[in-house]
Motif scaffolding. Sequence first.
Motif, short mmCIF file in Angstrom:
data_model
loop_
_atom_site.label_atom_id
_atom_site.label_comp_id
_atom_site.label_asym_id
_atom_site.label_seq_id
_atom_site.Cartn_x
_atom_site.Cartn_y
_atom_site.Cartn_z
N THR A 63 0.61 -1.10 -0.22
CA THR A 63 -0.09 -0.04 0.04
C THR A 63 0.91 1.23 -0.04
O THR A 63 0.96 1.86 -0.56
N MET A 64 2.19 1.18 0.89
CA MET A 64 2.72 2.50 0.76
C MET A 64 4.06 2.23 -0.73
O MET A 64 3.09 3.62 -0.73
N ASP A 71 2.62 1.78 -3.40
CA ASP A 71 1.12 2.65 -4.08
C ASP A 71 0.78 3.50 -4.29
O ASP A 71 0.98 4.39 -5.06
N MET A 72 1.11 4.20 -2.91
CA MET A 72 1.27 5.54 -2.26
C MET A 72 1.74 6.24 -3.24
O MET A 72 1.82 7.57 -3.89
N LYS A 100 1.29 6.42 -6.56
CA LYS A 100 0.40 6.75 -8.02
C LYS A 100 1.10 8.33 -6.82
O LYS A 100 -0.51 9.54 -7.10
N PHE A 128 0.77 10.18 -4.09
CA PHE A 128 0.00 10.57 -2.62
C PHE A 128 1.31 11.20 -2.28
O PHE A 128 0.22 12.53 -1.27
#
Lengths: 135, 588
Positions: B373-374, B376-377, B380, B382
């Motif tokens: 998730t990190m 991905d963040m 992307k 974020f």
Amino acid sequence: MAATKTILIIDDDKDMVNTTRIILESRNYAVEAAYNGKDGYSMIEKHPPDLILLDVMMSTNTEGFDLAYKLKNSNQYRDIPIIMLTSFPREITLQGPEKFQHILGEDWPVSEFFEKPVDPDELLAVIQDLLVGKP
Amino acid sequence: MSLGHQLIKEQLFFRKELKERVFWFIKLRWIAIAGAALCSYALFFLEPGLPVFPMIILILGVAFYNILFLFTWLRLKSFPSERVRPFEIFAHIQIVFDLVAYLFFIFLTGGIQSPFLIFVIFHIILAGILLSPVSCFIISGLVVLIFAGLMALEHTTGLPRPPGFFQNTLLTGDLEFPGALFVFLILAAFILISAFLTTSIKLSLRVKGRELLKVSKALEISNAKLMTLYEMVKEMGSLYDLQKLMDTATRNSAVITGVKGCSIKLLDEKREKFSSSYGLSEDDIAKEAINSKKEGMAAVMCLPLKVKTLLLGDICFYSEAPLFFDAEDKVFFSLIADLTALGIETINRELNKSWFLAKAAHQLRSPMNAIHTMLDMLQKGFQGPVSEKQKETLNRCNTRIKLLGDMIHDLLKIGMRRTETNHSGVLPVDITLLLQKLTDLYSPRALEKNITLTLQTAADIPRIYADEQLLDDLFSNLISNALKYTPEKGEVRIAVSMEDHCRIKFQISDTGIGIPEEDLPNLFSEFFRSENARAFTENGTGLGLVIVKEALDILKGTMAIESTLGQGTCFTCRFPVGSASRQPPLCR
């Protein structure tokens, strides 16, 4: 402009909480966090959020489910949408609550159920859908 | 009522015996008639002076009434065995008729000096066997009286006697007092002792028979109990849900033992509550205590549920009858308790085992999911813009992390599968529905690669009794593989149909990279990946087909692979529509 929606994350994984917080805050959600079910419930009592992101296994195997059922059985909090996230393998979560021996309930107590990791964009889309129409 | 009578009336076994003996008596009479006719015929030549003609009349008379008896028997035969009375009357009539014929026979063969006088013993034995002891003694007394009368008549009136060929060696000469009295007393004693011995032996045999019946009845009952217990254990063995197992145990235990209710309490955090109960009122279950007065419970027996020294809880039996439980019952009830405890412990162990693996999976996946998730963040954007080069590195991290996740998933899946002992499905699985769900699940992945994913299902696919998870593993791994190794704009076709009404044929074909022929034998080895597969994508654990093979083995299925390098592969799986016991009769 609509009021800022509050999302409560209840997860014992601090990295997960922080990452999810960053993702949610990027879309202007107000984020609160608790690291176990008990603290989560007191936060809900103090300030009911618009949506809850809930982990399943925290200090007990089914802490998330226990809290979800508790909320669904209360008149006050039953309408708060819950998105459940878990690292349990799909085959366990697919079988639903029956697999979780301590839980007796007919219906899923949650609005959405995801196996981690969840794609951030997908999560944001689901949250947006669930919050549509909420004042 | 005499004991003999009671026995005859009480026991069906003896009723049947009486019915059979009555007919046996008729058959025996035919032999006697034939013997007498043969002897008379011989005597006609040997001693023409003898009264052969009256003898023939007697024989014909006996034959005549035996025919009548036979017809009577044919009518009585259809009577139910419970109706003893007609058979008793019939037996008495036969004995009386035979007695009269016998007396006539004695008269013809020399009166009181007839050597056939001794044949009276047969008559007494038959009466002893066929009639009640009282009737037998009455008949015997009657015979004694008739003999006394015959002696008196012969002595006083000089009753004519047939010629002396048949002179009895015992009673030769004139019958004079007191010698004649002495002879008569011996004869009377002989008759009465015979009657006594026959009836005593018969009674003793009947008492033994009765005991035997009792034992056989007791055996029958315990056999029925054990059979039901066996069925209960069998049913419990097929369950993997603790609650269902305990409900089966309480229900069956109450039925087998004939008690009103049965309950189980487990020693856990809900120790005060009934974990399962049968035959108890809702009120008692809610209050978690038995209101014995209201429920009419008069006796209760509680036994520990334990496996060796491990105490799991208790099982209680409630009866409406006071003093229902005795020491003998305790052995049988303990057996039920032990078997139930064993069933509970087995399920607990299975649950602990699968929970351990589930938790292990969870714990291994949690940090990985956080990393994923990190990444991905970051990727992307974020947390601010990411350069193309950084993006590429993050992408690589993501791929490797995902592979690690898949590896953990597959390893745990194989581990779980190999430790599970129960794979029999309890609910029928709709294969068409399952495949539809999986096709929907994999559609986005197909869309990403612009692959046409189609599902074709025959209309006659029955629901099958199998572990749904096994089918899910089988299908999803094959679908995922096909999508993984098919280049963009390719095609993946799934088809399911019936084969000879007994087997399901699942086929998945793709326009993928194909499998080199030399790799086919290694395809189901752990961590094996073909060279061309490795070159095509690094995204593969080498465990997917192992899971497929193991699932198919449990389903008792077979697999055929056709593949052309660079053109595509077709996997064909065939498996029975149900486990052995749930197969259609024609397929067994």
